[in-house]
Design an enzyme around this catalytic site. Structure first.
Site, PDB file in Angstrom:
ATOM      1  CG  HIS A  37      53.465 -13.850  34.089  1.00 24.62           C
ATOM      2  ND1 HIS A  37      54.028 -12.508  34.249  1.00 24.62           N
ATOM      3  CD2 HIS A  37      51.940 -13.328  33.142  1.00 24.62           C
ATOM      4  CE1 HIS A  37      54.067 -11.820  33.410  1.00 24.62           C
ATOM      5  NE2 HIS A  37      52.900 -11.760  33.379  1.00 24.62           N
ATOM      6  CB  SER A 185      52.475  -4.071  36.175  1.00 26.58           C
ATOM      7  OG  SER A 185      52.840  -3.486  34.938  1.00 26.58           O
ATOM      8  NE  ARG A 187      51.881  -1.925  29.169  1.00 25.48           N
ATOM      9  CZ  ARG A 187      51.127  -2.734  28.423  1.00 25.48           C
ATOM     10  NH1 ARG A 187      50.119  -2.912  29.613  1.00 25.48           N
ATOM     11  NH2 ARG A 187      51.183  -2.190  27.611  1.00 25.48           N
TER      12      ARG A 187
END
Ligand code: PAF
Length: 301
Positions: A37, A185, A187
């Site tokens: 990000h 990620s 996750r």
């Protein structure tokens, strides 16, 4: 950095910037921010006067058996990270603000959204496109940044921008990986140390496929088989799909005859991970829209 929770506040703040002739970049996120990000934010910082990041865990893109409730959330840390990256505006709406009571309007992306992730996660891309369209309408950015890790999402967002005449640029940003190759990620937080070690098969197998293609292998089905076998043969991995696809249509290829992507999805315990790499033929005239940073198939350096 200013934080807003209502669409109206964002519109007002950005209206003033726009009247001053400033360009606006949007980085949509679901929070739980990581280096991937932050790379999007840094790319946005270089390209626009005003950088807006949104943090919204969008319920509409999670299936009933998926991890909406468990999805990692850490607003305090996310806000600190964004402030440190010199983000100007952070938009953190509530579910009620994004989906007013009784709202039923959706953005249906069409056939491309029924492939791969769309087949495994029915309705996922309708949820993504609906929220992305709302964010585009609220922020009205000149350019929006999306990671290539969600490659199908990137291609679909480009389609809705084209089909619905949004008149903004969509910039794809290459995948950021840990030193050992694992694609970053949110996750990954679900992985045990053993599952994390097993998950390295994704980047390893993709790299093997990429190398075989650049060494001259043109049989895309054979390459997809190699990818599938590597992943499926790893203990703790549960393969969902592995394929070599056209980089724009995302249709499975039999023969490599142009720019393509190797894509893979697999489950490691409760973490469902996706990864991909560009497959370019040596000497190929890959379409570069380098200056604009908006090539579909290849992201310019
Ligand atoms: O990629 C994501 O994090 C999400 O799908 C997005 C684009 C923020 C829409 O909710």
């Amino acid at each position: 950095m200013e934080r807003f929770v209502s669409a109206e506040e964002v519109r007002q703040a950005l209206g003033a910037a726009r009247r001053d002739g400033k360009s606006v970049a949007l980085v949509p996120t679901m929070g739980a921010l990581h280096g991937g990000h932050l790379t999007l934010v840094r790319a946005a910082r270089k390209r626009a006067d005003v950088v807006v990041a949104s943090i919204f865990v969008n319920p509409a893109q999670f299936g009933p058996d998926e991890d909406f409730e468990a999805y990692p959330r850490d607003m305090t840390r996310d806000l600190e990270l964004l402030a440190a990256e010199d983000v100007d505006v952070v938009f953190t709406p509530t579910v009620e603000a994004m989906y007013p009571l009784g709202s039923e309007t959706v953005v249906e992306p069409g056939t491309i959204a029924t492939l791969w992730e769309g087949e495994s996660r029915p309705g996922h891309f309708t949820g993504v496109c609906t929220v992305v369209a709302k964010l585009f309408d609220i922020v009205q950015p000149d350019i929006a940044f999306f990671g290539e890790k969600d490659y199908q999402q990137l291609v679909i967002v480009r389609r809705i921008v084209r089909d619905l005449h949004y008149g903004l640029r969509v910039a794809g940003v290459p995948i950021v990986r840990d030193r050992d190759g694992l694609a970053l990620s949110s996750r990954n937080a679900y992985l045990s140390p053993e599952q994390r070690a097993a998950a390295l098969v994704l980047s390893r197998a993709l790299e093997a496929v990429r190398q075989q293609a650049s060494a001259g292998e043109r049989d895309a089905l054979a390459l997809a088989r190699l990818l599938a076998e590597e992943v499926a043969g790893t203990s703790l991995a549960e393969l969902d799909y592995a394929a070599i696809v056209d980089c724009e249509t995302l249709e499975q290829l039999d023969v490599l005859d142009g720019p393509a992507r190797a894509i893979v999805a697999a489950r490691f315990g409760r973490a469902r991970l996706i990864d991909n790499v560009p497959i370019a033929l040596a000497g190929d005239a890959v379409r570069h829209l380098a200056a604009a940073g908006e090539a579909t198939c290849e992201t310019p350096a």
